[in-house]
Motif scaffolding. Structure first.
Motif, PDB file in Angstrom:
ATOM      1  N   ASP A   7       0.853  -1.187   0.000  1.00  8.95           N
ATOM      2  CA  ASP A   7       0.000   0.000   0.000  1.00  8.95           C
ATOM      3  C   ASP A   7       0.888   1.237   0.000  1.00  8.95           C
ATOM      4  OD1 ASP A   7      -1.899   1.955   0.338  1.00  8.95           O
ATOM      5  OD2 ASP A   7      -2.309   1.466   2.432  1.00  8.95           O
ATOM      6  N   PRO A   8       0.957   1.975  -1.140  1.00 14.57           N
ATOM      7  CA  PRO A   8       1.858   3.134  -1.215  1.00 14.57           C
ATOM      8  C   PRO A   8       1.541   4.203  -0.179  1.00 14.57           C
ATOM      9  CG  PRO A   8       0.842   2.678  -3.357  1.00 14.57           C
ATOM     10  CD  PRO A   8       0.246   1.740  -2.366  1.00 14.57           C
ATOM     11  N   ALA A   9       0.299   4.286   0.241  1.00 17.16           N
ATOM     12  CA  ALA A   9      -0.074   5.320   1.216  1.00 17.16           C
ATOM     13  C   ALA A   9       0.522   5.032   2.587  1.00 17.16           C
ATOM     14  CB  ALA A   9      -1.585   5.432   1.312  1.00 17.16           C
ATOM     15  N   SER A  10       0.731   3.753   2.916  1.00 21.70           N
ATOM     16  CA  SER A  10       1.240   3.417   4.252  1.00 21.70           C
ATOM     17  C   SER A  10       2.703   2.977   4.235  1.00 21.70           C
ATOM     18  CB  SER A  10       0.383   2.305   4.863  1.00 21.70           C
ATOM     19  OG  SER A  10       0.531   1.123   4.106  1.00 21.70           O
ATOM     20  N   ASP A  11       3.323   2.949   3.076  1.00 18.14           N
ATOM     21  CA  ASP A  11       4.708   2.504   2.966  1.00 18.14           C
ATOM     22  C   ASP A  11       5.649   3.692   3.141  1.00 18.14           C
ATOM     23  OD1 ASP A  11       7.130   1.359   2.406  1.00 18.14           O
ATOM     24  OD2 ASP A  11       6.583   0.640   0.420  1.00 18.14           O
ATOM     25  N   PRO A  12       6.516   3.643   4.158  1.00 15.53           N
ATOM     26  CA  PRO A  12       7.444   4.757   4.367  1.00 15.53           C
ATOM     27  C   PRO A  12       8.394   4.977   3.194  1.00 15.53           C
ATOM     28  CG  PRO A  12       7.662   3.118   6.133  1.00 15.53           C
ATOM     29  CD  PRO A  12       6.642   2.615   5.179  1.00 15.53           C
ATOM     30  N   ILE A  13       8.766   3.918   2.480  1.00 14.81           N
ATOM     31  CA  ILE A  13       9.643   4.067   1.321  1.00 14.81           C
ATOM     32  C   ILE A  13       8.924   4.837   0.219  1.00 14.81           C
ATOM     33  CG2 ILE A  13      10.872   2.843  -0.525  1.00 14.81           C
ATOM     34  CD1 ILE A  13      12.318   2.564   2.055  1.00 14.81           C
ATOM     35  N   ALA A  14       7.653   4.495  -0.015  1.00 14.98           N
ATOM     36  CA  ALA A  14       6.877   5.206  -1.041  1.00 14.98           C
ATOM     37  C   ALA A  14       6.757   6.680  -0.677  1.00 14.98           C
ATOM     38  CB  ALA A  14       5.500   4.576  -1.208  1.00 14.98           C
ATOM     39  N   ALA A  15       6.510   6.949   0.597  1.00 13.97           N
ATOM     40  CA  ALA A  15       6.405   8.345   1.041  1.00 13.97           C
ATOM     41  C   ALA A  15       7.756   9.043   0.905  1.00 13.97           C
ATOM     42  CB  ALA A  15       5.921   8.393   2.487  1.00 13.97           C
ATOM     43  N   LEU A  16       8.821   8.347   1.262  1.00 13.68           N
ATOM     44  CA  LEU A  16      10.164   8.920   1.128  1.00 13.68           C
ATOM     45  C   LEU A  16      10.449   9.254  -0.332  1.00 13.68           C
ATOM     46  CD1 LEU A  16      12.758   9.444   2.886  1.00 13.68           C
ATOM     47  CD2 LEU A  16      13.561   7.239   2.048  1.00 13.68           C
ATOM     48  N   TYR A  17      10.113   8.329  -1.222  1.00  8.09           N
ATOM     49  CA  TYR A  17      10.325   8.545  -2.651  1.00  8.09           C
ATOM     50  C   TYR A  17       9.502   9.730  -3.143  1.00  8.09           C
ATOM     51  CZ  TYR A  17      10.835   7.516  -7.612  1.00  8.09           C
ATOM     52  OH  TYR A  17      11.128   7.603  -8.935  1.00  8.09           O
ATOM     53  N   ARG A  18       8.232   9.737  -2.820  1.00  8.32           N
ATOM     54  CA  ARG A  18       7.325  10.801  -3.255  1.00  8.32           C
ATOM     55  C   ARG A  18       7.782  12.169  -2.746  1.00  8.32           C
ATOM     56  NH1 ARG A  18       3.071   8.851  -0.990  1.00  8.32           N
ATOM     57  NH2 ARG A  18       3.381  10.040   0.896  1.00  8.32           N
ATOM     58  N   ASP A  19       8.204  12.214  -1.504  1.00 13.23           N
ATOM     59  CA  ASP A  19       8.560  13.491  -0.879  1.00 13.23           C
ATOM     60  C   ASP A  19       9.965  13.986  -1.229  1.00 13.23           C
ATOM     61  OD1 ASP A  19       6.080  13.339   0.315  1.00 13.23           O
ATOM     62  OD2 ASP A  19       6.851  12.675   2.262  1.00 13.23           O
ATOM     63  N   HIS A  20      10.864  13.074  -1.617  1.00 17.11           N
ATOM     64  CA  HIS A  20      12.266  13.469  -1.746  1.00 17.11           C
ATOM     65  C   HIS A  20      12.902  13.212  -3.107  1.00 17.11           C
ATOM     66  CE1 HIS A  20      12.404  14.358   2.516  1.00 17.11           C
ATOM     67  NE2 HIS A  20      11.857  13.189   2.752  1.00 17.11           N
ATOM     68  N   HIS A  21      12.233  12.497  -3.982  1.00 12.26           N
ATOM     69  CA  HIS A  21      12.838  12.170  -5.269  1.00 12.26           C
ATOM     70  C   HIS A  21      13.167  13.423  -6.083  1.00 12.26           C
ATOM     71  CE1 HIS A  21      12.975  11.044  -9.545  1.00 12.26           C
ATOM     72  NE2 HIS A  21      13.691  10.030  -9.080  1.00 12.26           N
ATOM     73  N   GLY A  22      12.278  14.394  -6.079  1.00  8.97           N
ATOM     74  CA  GLY A  22      12.489  15.606  -6.883  1.00  8.97           C
ATOM     75  C   GLY A  22      13.762  16.353  -6.513  1.00  8.97           C
ATOM     76  N   TRP A  23      13.932  16.657  -5.222  1.00 10.47           N
ATOM     77  CA  TRP A  23      15.123  17.410  -4.836  1.00 10.47           C
ATOM     78  C   TRP A  23      16.384  16.571  -5.013  1.00 10.47           C
ATOM     79  CZ3 TRP A  23      18.666  15.761  -1.418  1.00 10.47           C
ATOM     80  CH2 TRP A  23      18.266  14.865  -0.427  1.00 10.47           C
TER      81      TRP A  23
END
Length: 173
Positions: A8-24
């Protein structure tokens, strides 16, 4: 105990990390490397490495909240990238000096370069003294007694370092 990766991407810390930090991270890498494609590759490799470390440890709180962990992983990957490029340039320069009939085929070049990269990684992981002793023996052709004299070490110490270096090379192969 290992934790399973969440689907579940909404509850996965890796998915959140990727979503929040991939751009920078991609932007930072692009500035470092000067190439958007290489930056994208290394950004992906960074998150793959993070996922691998997460699979080994359930404590993600220490790195999920800051740029520091991602920056450290990415910086190490950039250094590896630069080392690979430097080694490849040196190898290509060396084979460019060979007469055409002696030049290795592209397939052989790739195999040799991959071997050189494994050896380089293996040597980089050795303690500095062990690496120096190994290189003096293997590249400079010095015998153990001469290395011991030059480095003011006992012959047994030189032999011990050489054993460690050979073992590391065998494990890398």
């Amino acid at each position: 105990m290992r934790t399973a990766l969440s689907l579940d991407p909404a509850s996965d810390p890796i998915a959140a990390l990727y979503r929040d930090h991939h751009g920078w991270l991609h932007t930072w890498l692009r500035k470092k490397l000067g190439c958007s494609h290489q930056a994208a590759d290394i950004a992906q490799d960074t998150f793959v490495r993070v996922m691998g470390s997460r699979a080994q440890s359930s404590d993600t709180a220490c790195w999920a909240e800051s740029h520091a962990y991602l920056t450290t992983v990415a910086r190490n990957l950039v250094v590896d990238h630069w080392r690979r490029q430097e080694l490849e340039r040196a190898y290509l320069a060396a084979i460019a000096l060979l007469p055409e009939p002696e030049a290795p085929s592209p397939e052989t070049r790739l195999l040799i370069l991959e071997s050189l990269l494994r050896i380089d990684k293996c040597l980089a992981a050795l303690p500095a003294v062990t690496r120096r002793i190994f290189l003096r023996s293997q590249l400079d052709g010095l015998i153990y007694a001469d290395i011991a004299t030059e480095m003011e070490l006992s012959l047994a110490t030189v032999k011990r370092h050489m054993s460690r270096a050979f073992l590391a090379c065998l494990q890398a192969a």
